[in-house]
Design a protein around this motif. Sequence first.
Motif, PDB file in Angstrom:
ATOM      1  N   GLY A  30     -13.113   9.678   9.382  1.00 26.08           N
ATOM      2  CA  GLY A  30     -13.152   8.813   8.200  1.00 26.08           C
ATOM      3  C   GLY A  30     -11.898   8.872   7.356  1.00 26.08           C
ATOM      4  N   SER A  31     -10.926   9.663   7.768  1.00 23.90           N
ATOM      5  CA  SER A  31      -9.657   9.704   7.041  1.00 23.90           C
ATOM      6  C   SER A  31      -8.924   8.376   7.229  1.00 23.90           C
ATOM      7  CB  SER A  31      -8.792  10.851   7.548  1.00 23.90           C
ATOM      8  OG  SER A  31      -9.424  12.106   7.314  1.00 23.90           O
ATOM      9  N   ALA A  32      -8.148   7.994   6.234  1.00 27.45           N
ATOM     10  CA  ALA A  32      -7.477   6.694   6.289  1.00 27.45           C
ATOM     11  C   ALA A  32      -6.178   6.733   5.496  1.00 27.45           C
ATOM     12  CB  ALA A  32      -8.387   5.607   5.729  1.00 27.45           C
ATOM     13  N   ALA A  33      -5.281   5.798   5.845  1.00 28.49           N
ATOM     14  CA  ALA A  33      -4.037   5.613   5.106  1.00 28.49           C
ATOM     15  C   ALA A  33      -3.716   4.127   5.111  1.00 28.49           C
ATOM     16  CB  ALA A  33      -2.901   6.413   5.734  1.00 28.49           C
ATOM     17  N   GLY A  34      -3.096   3.651   4.034  1.00 28.00           N
ATOM     18  CA  GLY A  34      -2.828   2.221   3.975  1.00 28.00           C
ATOM     19  C   GLY A  34      -1.778   1.852   2.957  1.00 28.00           C
ATOM     20  N   VAL A  35      -1.322   0.610   3.063  1.00 24.56           N
ATOM     21  CA  VAL A  35      -0.401   0.027   2.086  1.00 24.56           C
ATOM     22  C   VAL A  35      -0.964  -1.323   1.662  1.00 24.56           C
ATOM     23  CG1 VAL A  35       1.649   1.189   2.975  1.00 24.56           C
ATOM     24  CG2 VAL A  35       0.975  -1.018   3.930  1.00 24.56           C
ATOM     25  N   TYR A  36      -0.696  -1.729   0.427  1.00 24.62           N
ATOM     26  CA  TYR A  36      -1.220  -2.994  -0.084  1.00 24.62           C
ATOM     27  C   TYR A  36      -0.200  -3.631  -1.012  1.00 24.62           C
ATOM     28  CZ  TYR A  36      -2.573   0.537  -3.533  1.00 24.62           C
ATOM     29  OH  TYR A  36      -2.568   1.598  -4.414  1.00 24.62           O
ATOM     30  N   TYR A  37      -0.296  -4.946  -1.135  1.00 22.85           N
ATOM     31  CA  TYR A  37       0.706  -5.698  -1.886  1.00 22.85           C
ATOM     32  C   TYR A  37       0.073  -6.918  -2.547  1.00 22.85           C
ATOM     33  CZ  TYR A  37       4.654  -8.833  -2.770  1.00 22.85           C
ATOM     34  OH  TYR A  37       5.544  -9.687  -3.360  1.00 22.85           O
ATOM     35  N   ASN A  38       0.482  -7.186  -3.785  1.00 23.34           N
ATOM     36  CA  ASN A  38       0.064  -8.372  -4.524  1.00 23.34           C
ATOM     37  C   ASN A  38       1.276  -9.157  -4.989  1.00 23.34           C
ATOM     38  OD1 ASN A  38      -2.485  -6.622  -4.960  1.00 23.34           O
ATOM     39  ND2 ASN A  38      -3.068  -8.623  -5.762  1.00 23.34           N
ATOM     40  N   ASP A  39       1.254 -10.456  -4.749  1.00 28.01           N
ATOM     41  CA  ASP A  39       2.289 -11.344  -5.285  1.00 28.01           C
ATOM     42  C   ASP A  39       1.610 -12.241  -6.316  1.00 28.01           C
ATOM     43  OD1 ASP A  39       4.470 -12.890  -5.821  1.00 28.01           O
ATOM     44  OD2 ASP A  39       4.317 -14.077  -3.984  1.00 28.01           O
ATOM     45  N   PHE A  40       1.671 -11.845  -7.576  1.00 22.90           N
ATOM     46  CA  PHE A  40       1.013 -12.592  -8.640  1.00 22.90           C
ATOM     47  C   PHE A  40       1.849 -13.793  -9.076  1.00 22.90           C
ATOM     48  CE2 PHE A  40      -1.040  -8.438  -9.271  1.00 22.90           C
ATOM     49  CZ  PHE A  40      -2.361  -8.838  -9.328  1.00 22.90           C
ATOM     50  N   ASN A  41       1.171 -14.909  -9.240  1.00 24.69           N
ATOM     51  CA  ASN A  41       1.785 -16.080  -9.863  1.00 24.69           C
ATOM     52  C   ASN A  41       1.436 -16.015 -11.336  1.00 24.69           C
ATOM     53  OD1 ASN A  41       2.800 -18.542 -10.595  1.00 24.69           O
ATOM     54  ND2 ASN A  41       1.243 -19.743  -9.544  1.00 24.69           N
ATOM     55  N   GLY A  42       2.227 -15.264 -12.086  1.00 28.46           N
ATOM     56  CA  GLY A  42       1.863 -14.931 -13.449  1.00 28.46           C
ATOM     57  C   GLY A  42       1.870 -16.105 -14.405  1.00 28.46           C
TER      58      GLY A  42
END
Length: 329
Positions: free
Chosen positions: A290-302
């Motif tokens: 159940g171990s995990a690793a990740g990357v995430y990204y948001n491109d906001f149109n502010g």
Amino acid sequence: MKKKIVTSLAAVMAVGAACALAANPFVDVPTDSWAYKSVVELADAGVIQGVDGSYFQGERNITRYEAAEMVAKAMAHMDKASVEQRALINKLADEYADELNNLGVRVSALENRVGNVKLSGDARIRFQHQSSGESSGNDGEGYKNDASWDYRVRVRANAKVNDRTTVTYGISTDDINFADNGTASDNKNIFTDDAKVDYNFGGDHWNLSVGRIDTYVLGGENAYGFQYGDVFDRAELKYTNDHFAATAGYGKFKAGDTVEAAAVEGNGLLGVKTGYGELEGFFGGGRAAGSAAGVYYNDFNGIKGFEADDLWGTYASLNFGKWNALANY
């Protein structure tokens, strides 16, 4: 009872059949028997196998386990059945629930039956204590007396359209303060916070979800990254297997306490659009499972006053038996 079960199941198995009746596999079922058509259809569909592969032994009493086995096989063909036929299978499944459980067919899993609608909900009453003068949205006087209490009610309906499609609809109230003198009939605080369709395809690895959710989460299932408890309209595509998951989506923030309150201050998320993506890897065995690793990204149109634009993060979650180590950046 046997006649009722055989004819009922045969009716289900014959749904959508366009070909001619298959050959009779049993030497002891004459063509002029009342059960001939039903027996042949059930055998052709694999619901019954007979005895020694050649005999049906129609005069022998069947056991409840044999009946349950036929019901279990009919359950596997629910996608071919009409609403009335699904209701019949559900009724038979309830009748043979104990036997189905003993055969390894979890009747509790029938919550996922085609045509079944599951209702759920929750209610919360909350007390928040702050000393006078702390920020409370109550003219700077802090939470006290009735202003310290609020409540929220949510209702959910989940419907299984077919083996791959699920529809979810939910309504919720805002966090309503007990100090609010509005009447019980005042429904201005009730809104749709969940309305989505999920379609699973590609060998159950791909899932397309379109519609509204009540909470925006990115960066692991346990919200290691961003989490906003606000209504979010989006389209999202996700691929998952035992070792890897990839998510991509695009949406817009809608109603919600945090969104609207922040918008009043000129820096909220109301109306903000975002494209987002996430890559996750799952690893470990034994205690580390159940171990995990990740990357995430948001491109906001502010919008004006919303300072965030390109937001990204990475996390690692390591399991050590009863302990977990989490790192997030």
